[in-house]
Write a protein that holds these residues in place. Structure first.
Motif, short mmCIF file in Angstrom:
data_model
loop_
_atom_site.label_atom_id
_atom_site.label_comp_id
_atom_site.label_asym_id
_atom_site.label_seq_id
_atom_site.Cartn_x
_atom_site.Cartn_y
_atom_site.Cartn_z
N TRP A 226 0.82 -1.21 0.00
CA TRP A 226 0.00 0.00 0.00
C TRP A 226 0.86 1.27 0.00
O TRP A 226 1.93 1.31 0.60
N TYR A 228 0.30 5.01 1.48
CA TYR A 228 -0.55 5.74 2.43
C TYR A 228 -0.29 7.24 2.26
O TYR A 228 0.87 7.68 2.26
N ARG A 249 -5.42 5.49 1.32
CA ARG A 249 -4.43 4.54 0.82
C ARG A 249 -4.82 4.08 -0.59
O ARG A 249 -5.97 4.20 -1.01
N TRP A 257 -7.66 6.45 -4.46
CA TRP A 257 -7.36 6.56 -3.04
C TRP A 257 -8.61 6.28 -2.22
O TRP A 257 -9.67 6.86 -2.45
#
Length: 526
Positions: A226, A228, A249, A257
């Protein structure tokens, strides 16, 4: 630490560690045990395996943190103060020591920088603005201690708060305020293509008390599968409950997102909390492999100290999100571990070296301010400039204590005016100066009176700021002191009154003609 010499718009300047402290002033009221620490810096490390926020007291906003092996480096917004972008070093995230000031060329008021290391080279991305223009710049260095390059203009006039990221495609990007992004060249010294909008930030409920939406400070971290993005919304000041940290994320640097289901992950929920307007966070892995956030906040009742640097433990959850564990940060927290380095820096200066200590900066400087400074015969000689603190670019430092006093011996040349000041900006300050015949009282950014000065061209001044109550004592010999007949209350000298995102800083000014000599500047927390 070795001093680093740079040449820029301020001339040649040796920038090094703070000079040694001179002896303390007479004892005053004992501080709270947790607050007792190095001069000019409240102690975060309690010495019992726990720490109490802030980790860097005083005006240290918009922290950008970098983990480089066992070392951590951090820098902050420095706004109108030059030299700027002081870099701090730690090994345990709690104890910090200054390395150097990386920026001496005046590119305007510096907002929310981004300190990163990419392929063995250090970069700082710097949004900055003059009243008539603004952009984002970048400086680079092979070594964190410099020398740092001159700023390169990236021509980004409409954005602030860059956050550097490397995508799964290996390309470099700057994420920007407002949910926007721009690609970078491989060397990170220019942009590629146009700015594009890539993220619509999560919005808080309409009935919350905030300053404004203002999505800013995007920081992008890649962990596992991922990416973030940690963003600040709600405005950085205004109501204490406004500023907050939100998270999104994505599997790809290009999105889409997904917003954290528990946004915001950090927020001041009540004005009764110790820390107000908490936001602008960056995640970092700790020495033990656990994770932390650094961000800023105002201390309850002390907007005047500026936004202070806070450390909050986080915990990753099985679903790949994280949550903050520190609560309102009013209680001691377990230390992150790691080696301790000396913490803070001395603000006192006996002016015995030929080096401008890293604690000093010129506030709202003009051109070649450092050419005004000479160290001579144990004194700092500061050439006069302007007519008052309003236009003289005072030499100031960051105070991290709610109560403190400073003392200094000042000698002026004929035609000169000099003194001590608590400086917010050119329009808002207070202080006490003198010329050959009269004291000069400054209050609300104005001259308020000129009572007689019985001491002539050499005066000792002691200024005390005791939780916003400011008083002065004067002396002709440094032994017999007289309380000056004007006290002040300065709790309103802050951003929510004046704007500017600054803090109230103690310092020295020299105006009129000729020069002023300052000896034995002494700072003591009360």
């Amino acid at each position: 630490m070795t001093a680093v010499t740079r040449r820029g718009a301020f001339g040649t300047l040796a920038i090094g560690a703070a000079t040694a402290a001179v002896p303390a002033l007479a004892a005053g009221p004992a501080p709270e045990p947790w607050a007792k620490g190095p001069e000019g810096q409240r102690k975060a490390d309690l010495g019992n395996g726990r720490f109490l926020n802030p980790i860097l007291a005083g005006d240290h906003p918009d922290p950008s943190i970098l983990k480089d092996g066992a070392d951590y480096y951090m820098t902050f917004s420095t706004f109108d103060a030059y030299p700027g972008l002081v870099i701090w070093r730690s090994r345990d995230l709690v104890n910090w020591t200054p390395v150097m000031a990386a920026l001496t060329t005046n590119i305007g008021s510096v907002w929310a920088p981004e300190l990163i290391k990419h392929q063995g080279r250090f970069y700082i991305y710097i949004p900055a603005r003059f009243p008539d223009r603004r952009s984002t710049y970048v400086i680079t260095a092979e070594n964190i201690e410099g020398p740092w390059s001159e700023p390169v203009n990236l021509d980004l006039p409409k954005h602030i708060d860059p956050g550097h990221a490397v995508g799964e495609d290996g390309r470099r990007y700057l994420f920007l305020s407002g949910g926007d992004r721009v690609a970078l060249s491989d060397d990170g010294l220019s942009t590629v293509g146009a700015v594009e909008h890539v993220y619509d930030p999560w919005r808080y409920p309409a009935d919350w008390d905030v300053e404004g939406f203002a999505p800013e400070g995007p920081k992008v971290l890649r962990r596992g599968d991922w990416f973030y993005m940690i963003t600040a919304v709600g405005g950085t000041a205004g109501p204490p409950t406004g500023h907050m940290v939100i998270v999104a994320r994505s599997r790809s640097i290009h999105g889409p997102w997904e917003n954290h289901p528990a946004n915001p992950v950090v927020r001041t929920r009540s004005a009764a909390e110790r820390w107000w307007s908490r936001g602008h966070a960056t995640l970092v892995e700790g020495p033990r492999g656990d994770w932390w956030m650094v961000y800023h906040g105002y201390e309850n009742g002390f907007w005047t100290l500026g936004r202070q640097c806070l450390l909050d433990p986080i915990e990753w959850t099985a679903d790949g999100w994280f949550h903050a564990k520190g609560g309102d940060l009013s209680k001691p927290i377990r230390m992150p571990g790691g080696e301790r380095v000396p913490h803070g820096m001395a603000l006192s200066d006996d002016f015995s070296t030929d080096r401008l200590g890293v604690q000093w900066s010129f506030q709202a400087p003009g051109g070649n301010e450092t050419a005004r400074v000479v160290r001579r015969d144990g004194a700092l000689v500061l050439a006069a400039s302007g007519t008052s603190p309003r236009d003289s670019a005072p030499l100031v430092c960051i105070a991290g204590d709610p109560a403190y006093e400073v003392e200094v011996e000042i000698e002026i040349a004929p035609g000169g005016t000099a003194g001590v000041v608590l400086h917010y900006d050119r329009q808002l300050y207070c202080g006490l100066g003198f010329d050959e015949k009269a004291f000069v009282t400054h209050q609300y950014g104005q001259e308020r009176g000129r009572p007689a000065n019985p001491h002539g061209r050499r005066v000792f001044i002691r200024m005390r700021n005791d939780r916003h109550i400011v008083s002065f004592h004067t002396s002709g010999d440094g032994r017999s002191w007289t309380k000056f007949d004007r006290q002040m209350e300065v709790s309103g000298y802050h951003h929510n009154v004046r704007g500017g995102f600054l803090a109230l800083r103690p310092g020295l000014y020299s105006a009129g003609t000729g020069e002023a000599r300052f000896r034995n500047f002494t700072y003591r927390a009360l």
